[in-house]
Design a protein around this motif. Structure first.
Motif, PDB file in Angstrom:
ATOM      1  N   ARG A 124       0.848  -1.181   0.000  1.00 35.60           N
ATOM      2  CA  ARG A 124       0.000   0.000   0.000  1.00 35.60           C
ATOM      3  C   ARG A 124       0.884   1.230   0.000  1.00 35.60           C
ATOM      4  O   ARG A 124       1.905   1.272   0.697  1.00 35.60           O
ATOM      5  CB  ARG A 124      -0.939   0.024   1.206  1.00 35.60           C
ATOM      6  N   VAL A 125       0.495   2.223  -0.771  1.00 38.57           N
ATOM      7  CA  VAL A 125       1.169   3.514  -0.784  1.00 38.57           C
ATOM      8  C   VAL A 125       0.201   4.545  -0.226  1.00 38.57           C
ATOM      9  O   VAL A 125      -0.949   4.625  -0.676  1.00 38.57           O
ATOM     10  CB  VAL A 125       1.615   3.910  -2.201  1.00 38.57           C
ATOM     11  N   GLU A 126       0.651   5.313   0.766  1.00 36.58           N
ATOM     12  CA  GLU A 126      -0.175   6.350   1.374  1.00 36.58           C
ATOM     13  C   GLU A 126       0.417   7.714   1.031  1.00 36.58           C
ATOM     14  O   GLU A 126       1.620   7.942   1.191  1.00 36.58           O
ATOM     15  CB  GLU A 126      -0.234   6.161   2.891  1.00 36.58           C
ATOM     16  N   TYR A 127      -0.428   8.635   0.537  1.00 36.87           N
ATOM     17  CA  TYR A 127       0.026   9.942   0.078  1.00 36.87           C
ATOM     18  C   TYR A 127      -0.458  11.040   1.035  1.00 36.87           C
ATOM     19  O   TYR A 127      -1.586  10.988   1.536  1.00 36.87           O
ATOM     20  CB  TYR A 127      -0.514  10.241  -1.321  1.00 36.87           C
ATOM     21  N   ASN A 128       0.393  12.028   1.253  1.00 34.14           N
ATOM     22  CA  ASN A 128       0.039  13.213   2.041  1.00 34.14           C
ATOM     23  C   ASN A 128       0.213  14.458   1.172  1.00 34.14           C
ATOM     24  O   ASN A 128       1.086  14.492   0.283  1.00 34.14           O
ATOM     25  CB  ASN A 128       0.910  13.314   3.290  1.00 34.14           C
ATOM     26  N   TYR A 129      -0.597  15.488   1.452  1.00 37.68           N
ATOM     27  CA  TYR A 129      -0.633  16.668   0.591  1.00 37.68           C
ATOM     28  C   TYR A 129      -0.609  17.954   1.403  1.00 37.68           C
ATOM     29  O   TYR A 129      -1.023  17.998   2.570  1.00 37.68           O
ATOM     30  CB  TYR A 129      -1.903  16.648  -0.267  1.00 37.68           C
ATOM     31  N   ASP A 130      -0.153  19.014   0.735  1.00 44.48           N
ATOM     32  CA  ASP A 130      -0.333  20.373   1.210  1.00 44.48           C
ATOM     33  C   ASP A 130      -1.597  20.886   0.534  1.00 44.48           C
ATOM     34  O   ASP A 130      -1.578  21.272  -0.634  1.00 44.48           O
ATOM     35  CB  ASP A 130       0.878  21.233   0.830  1.00 44.48           C
ATOM     36  N   THR A 131      -2.689  20.875   1.264  1.00 38.82           N
ATOM     37  CA  THR A 131      -3.979  21.208   0.659  1.00 38.82           C
ATOM     38  C   THR A 131      -4.135  22.699   0.373  1.00 38.82           C
ATOM     39  O   THR A 131      -5.132  23.106  -0.217  1.00 38.82           O
ATOM     40  CB  THR A 131      -5.133  20.742   1.562  1.00 38.82           C
ATOM     41  N   THR A 132      -3.146  23.501   0.771  1.00 38.00           N
ATOM     42  CA  THR A 132      -3.198  24.936   0.466  1.00 38.00           C
ATOM     43  C   THR A 132      -2.510  25.264  -0.854  1.00 38.00           C
ATOM     44  O   THR A 132      -2.539  26.418  -1.296  1.00 38.00           O
ATOM     45  CB  THR A 132      -2.537  25.751   1.587  1.00 38.00           C
ATOM     46  N   SER A 133      -1.870  24.270  -1.480  1.00 45.40           N
ATOM     47  CA  SER A 133      -1.129  24.498  -2.723  1.00 45.40           C
ATOM     48  C   SER A 133      -1.595  23.528  -3.794  1.00 45.40           C
ATOM     49  O   SER A 133      -1.876  22.358  -3.507  1.00 45.40           O
ATOM     50  CB  SER A 133       0.375  24.331  -2.493  1.00 45.40           C
ATOM     51  N   LEU A 134      -1.642  24.010  -5.023  1.00 49.06           N
ATOM     52  CA  LEU A 134      -1.976  23.165  -6.165  1.00 49.06           C
ATOM     53  C   LEU A 134      -0.699  22.647  -6.803  1.00 49.06           C
ATOM     54  O   LEU A 134       0.280  23.394  -6.972  1.00 49.06           O
ATOM     55  CB  LEU A 134      -2.798  23.942  -7.194  1.00 49.06           C
ATOM     56  N   LEU A 135      -0.707  21.376  -7.173  1.00 46.52           N
ATOM     57  CA  LEU A 135       0.467  20.791  -7.819  1.00 46.52           C
ATOM     58  C   LEU A 135       0.765  21.490  -9.144  1.00 46.52           C
ATOM     59  O   LEU A 135       1.926  21.602  -9.546  1.00 46.52           O
ATOM     60  CB  LEU A 135       0.238  19.297  -8.045  1.00 46.52           C
ATOM     61  N   SER A 136      -0.265  21.960  -9.812  1.00 46.52           N
ATOM     62  CA  SER A 136      -0.080  22.611 -11.114  1.00 46.52           C
ATOM     63  C   SER A 136       0.712  23.913 -11.019  1.00 46.52           C
ATOM     64  O   SER A 136       1.170  24.438 -12.047  1.00 46.52           O
ATOM     65  CB  SER A 136      -1.444  22.895 -11.757  1.00 46.52           C
ATOM     66  N   ASP A 137       0.896  24.442  -9.807  1.00 44.07           N
ATOM     67  CA  ASP A 137       1.674  25.660  -9.632  1.00 44.07           C
ATOM     68  C   ASP A 137       3.175  25.401  -9.598  1.00 44.07           C
ATOM     69  O   ASP A 137       3.961  26.347  -9.499  1.00 44.07           O
ATOM     70  CB  ASP A 137       1.260  26.372  -8.333  1.00 44.07           C
ATOM     71  N   PHE A 138       3.570  24.139  -9.637  1.00 43.50           N
ATOM     72  CA  PHE A 138       4.987  23.784  -9.542  1.00 43.50           C
ATOM     73  C   PHE A 138       5.414  22.975 -10.758  1.00 43.50           C
ATOM     74  O   PHE A 138       4.603  22.321 -11.411  1.00 43.50           O
ATOM     75  CB  PHE A 138       5.251  22.943  -8.275  1.00 43.50           C
ATOM     76  N   PHE A 139       6.724  23.003 -11.030  1.00 45.73           N
ATOM     77  CA  PHE A 139       7.293  22.040 -11.957  1.00 45.73           C
ATOM     78  C   PHE A 139       7.394  20.709 -11.222  1.00 45.73           C
ATOM     79  O   PHE A 139       7.853  20.651 -10.081  1.00 45.73           O
ATOM     80  CB  PHE A 139       8.688  22.488 -12.422  1.00 45.73           C
ATOM     81  N   HIS A 140       6.977  19.636 -11.866  1.00 51.69           N
ATOM     82  CA  HIS A 140       6.949  18.344 -11.184  1.00 51.69           C
ATOM     83  C   HIS A 140       6.991  17.218 -12.222  1.00 51.69           C
ATOM     84  O   HIS A 140       6.756  17.447 -13.408  1.00 51.69           O
ATOM     85  CB  HIS A 140       5.696  18.227 -10.317  1.00 51.69           C
ATOM     86  N   PRO A 141       7.299  15.976 -11.797  1.00 46.30           N
ATOM     87  CA  PRO A 141       7.436  14.856 -12.751  1.00 46.30           C
ATOM     88  C   PRO A 141       6.139  14.149 -13.074  1.00 46.30           C
ATOM     89  O   PRO A 141       6.158  13.119 -13.744  1.00 46.30           O
ATOM     90  CB  PRO A 141       8.392  13.908 -12.014  1.00 46.30           C
ATOM     91  N   PHE A 142       4.992  14.672 -12.612  1.00 45.42           N
ATOM     92  CA  PHE A 142       3.733  13.970 -12.821  1.00 45.42           C
ATOM     93  C   PHE A 142       2.946  14.488 -14.025  1.00 45.42           C
ATOM     94  O   PHE A 142       1.943  13.913 -14.400  1.00 45.42           O
ATOM     95  CB  PHE A 142       2.844  14.079 -11.576  1.00 45.42           C
ATOM     96  N   ASN A 143       3.405  15.600 -14.610  1.00 42.43           N
ATOM     97  CA  ASN A 143       2.655  16.157 -15.734  1.00 42.43           C
ATOM     98  C   ASN A 143       3.210  15.651 -17.056  1.00 42.43           C
ATOM     99  O   ASN A 143       4.037  14.738 -17.105  1.00 42.43           O
ATOM    100  CB  ASN A 143       2.660  17.687 -15.696  1.00 42.43           C
ATOM    101  N   ASP A 144       2.728  16.253 -18.163  1.00 47.27           N
ATOM    102  CA  ASP A 144       3.167  15.872 -19.504  1.00 47.27           C
ATOM    103  C   ASP A 144       2.919  14.397 -19.784  1.00 47.27           C
ATOM    104  O   ASP A 144       3.717  13.730 -20.446  1.00 47.27           O
ATOM    105  CB  ASP A 144       4.660  16.178 -19.717  1.00 47.27           C
ATOM    106  N   LYS A 145       1.803  13.880 -19.273  1.00 42.18           N
ATOM    107  CA  LYS A 145       1.492  12.475 -19.521  1.00 42.18           C
ATOM    108  C   LYS A 145       0.675  12.367 -20.798  1.00 42.18           C
ATOM    109  O   LYS A 145      -0.547  12.454 -20.800  1.00 42.18           O
ATOM    110  CB  LYS A 145       0.750  11.880 -18.321  1.00 42.18           C
ATOM    111  N   THR A 146       1.388  12.189 -21.902  1.00 40.33           N
ATOM    112  CA  THR A 146       0.753  12.072 -23.206  1.00 40.33           C
ATOM    113  C   THR A 146       1.374  10.905 -23.952  1.00 40.33           C
ATOM    114  O   THR A 146       2.474  10.460 -23.654  1.00 40.33           O
ATOM    115  CB  THR A 146       0.933  13.350 -24.038  1.00 40.33           C
ATOM    116  N   GLY A 147       0.679  10.391 -24.968  1.00 40.87           N
ATOM    117  CA  GLY A 147       1.219   9.324 -25.789  1.00 40.87           C
ATOM    118  C   GLY A 147       0.940   7.949 -25.228  1.00 40.87           C
ATOM    119  O   GLY A 147       0.376   7.783 -24.148  1.00 40.87           O
ATOM    120  N   ALA A 148       1.368   6.924 -25.977  1.00 41.22           N
ATOM    121  CA  ALA A 148       1.062   5.539 -25.624  1.00 41.22           C
ATOM    122  C   ALA A 148       1.692   5.115 -24.308  1.00 41.22           C
ATOM    123  O   ALA A 148       1.133   4.306 -23.573  1.00 41.22           O
ATOM    124  CB  ALA A 148       1.538   4.610 -26.738  1.00 41.22           C
TER     125      ALA A 148
END
Length: 271
Positions: A124-148
């Motif tokens: 099991r993987v458990e995730y914690n967040y900063d609910t006052t910040s949006l991930l889209s406001d930062f550069f991060h490795p979870f975006n640009d998910k396109t293609g096969a």
């Protein structure tokens, strides 16, 4: 899409699209004189959501579900993925082999990810967040998910992820126990784990490269194995038996390291 090794053809994938979405992918191998079918994947959608990938084998004359498998995806009312189910064709019926269940909060953040194999929790993987910040406001490795390469996975984080804790099943107690934690620092850049890998000469992975499954040859006992990408980030953990297949179709194409409990690792390539 194909691969050339030492100047010679090795394999290729013929991809067909329908309404700008992948409809079919046929894997072919080069015999030295011609291309022959190996297996194919047929993609089914409900709206924009991928709901099933049927993987069939070529028996030399036609496509067949014998020795085949299928991937099933379920979603909530907000089109966020809630489960991934792997089923194999056994004795004229589909039987569940593996399931990954996702729990989301009201915002849409993935809070837990639990793998169930043969009815038992494996990790099991458990995730914690900063609910006052949006991930889209930062550069991060979870975006640009396109293609096969990214068709199987959505972006499961809305707010800025601060940490994830990984729990692995202890085969002696059948309890999930904390084995690792990843902490994300947004002050400058996301900090990723860096692992030191020591090669193993007695254990090998086959097939390698592979696009769907790998198995470990030479494993002497049941144990939990960990898969890392080239950045040293843990991407998958699984409790396996000798020669048990590990599904890797959900991984992005590239090089990976499979780490055994004794610290030894084997490099493999996901097509």
């Amino acid at each position: 899409m194909g691969k050339i090794t030492n100047g010679e053809n090795y394999y290729r994938i013929n991809i067909t699209y329908s309404n700008n979405s992948i409809f079919e992918g046929i894997n072919q191998e080069w015999t030295g004189t011609q291309w022959i079918n190996s297996d194919r994947s047929i993609f089914t959608y409900t709206g924009n959501n991928l709901t099933q990938v049927l993987n069939e084998e070529w028996n030399g004359a036609q496509w067949t579900v014998v020795d085949s498998y299928r991937d099933i995806f379920t979603y909530n009312a907000n089109n966020k993925k809630t489960a991934y189910i792997l089923e194999t064709w056994e004795n004229s019926t589909w039987e569940e082999e593996e399931r990954i269940e996702y729990v989301l909060d009201a915002t849409g953040n993935r809070t837990t990810e639990t793998e169930i194999f043969n009815g038992n929790n494996q990790y099991r993987v458990e995730y914690n967040y900063d609910t006052t910040s949006l991930l889209s406001d930062f550069f991060h490795p979870f975006n640009d998910k396109t293609g096969a390469d990214y068709i199987y996975e959505d972006v499961p984080h809305v707010n800025a992820i601060t940490s994830q804790t990984i729990l692995i099943s202890n085969p002696s107690t059948n309890n999930l126990e904390v084995t690792a934690r990843v902490i994300y620092d947004y002050n400058n850049q996301i900090t990723l784990n860096v692992q030191n890998f020591e090669a193993s000469n007695n254990v090998t992975i086959y097939p390698n490269p592979s696009s769907e499954f790998i198995a470990i040859e030479g494993l002497q006992q049941n144990e939990t194995v960990s898969i890392y990408n080239v950045l040293g980030t843990l991407v998958k953990e699984k409790y396996v038996t000798p020669n048990q297949r590990i599904a890797i179709k959900d991984l992005n194409s590239g090089m990976y390291f499979l780490k055994l409990e004794n610290g030894y690792t084997i490099k493999f390539v996901k097509n």
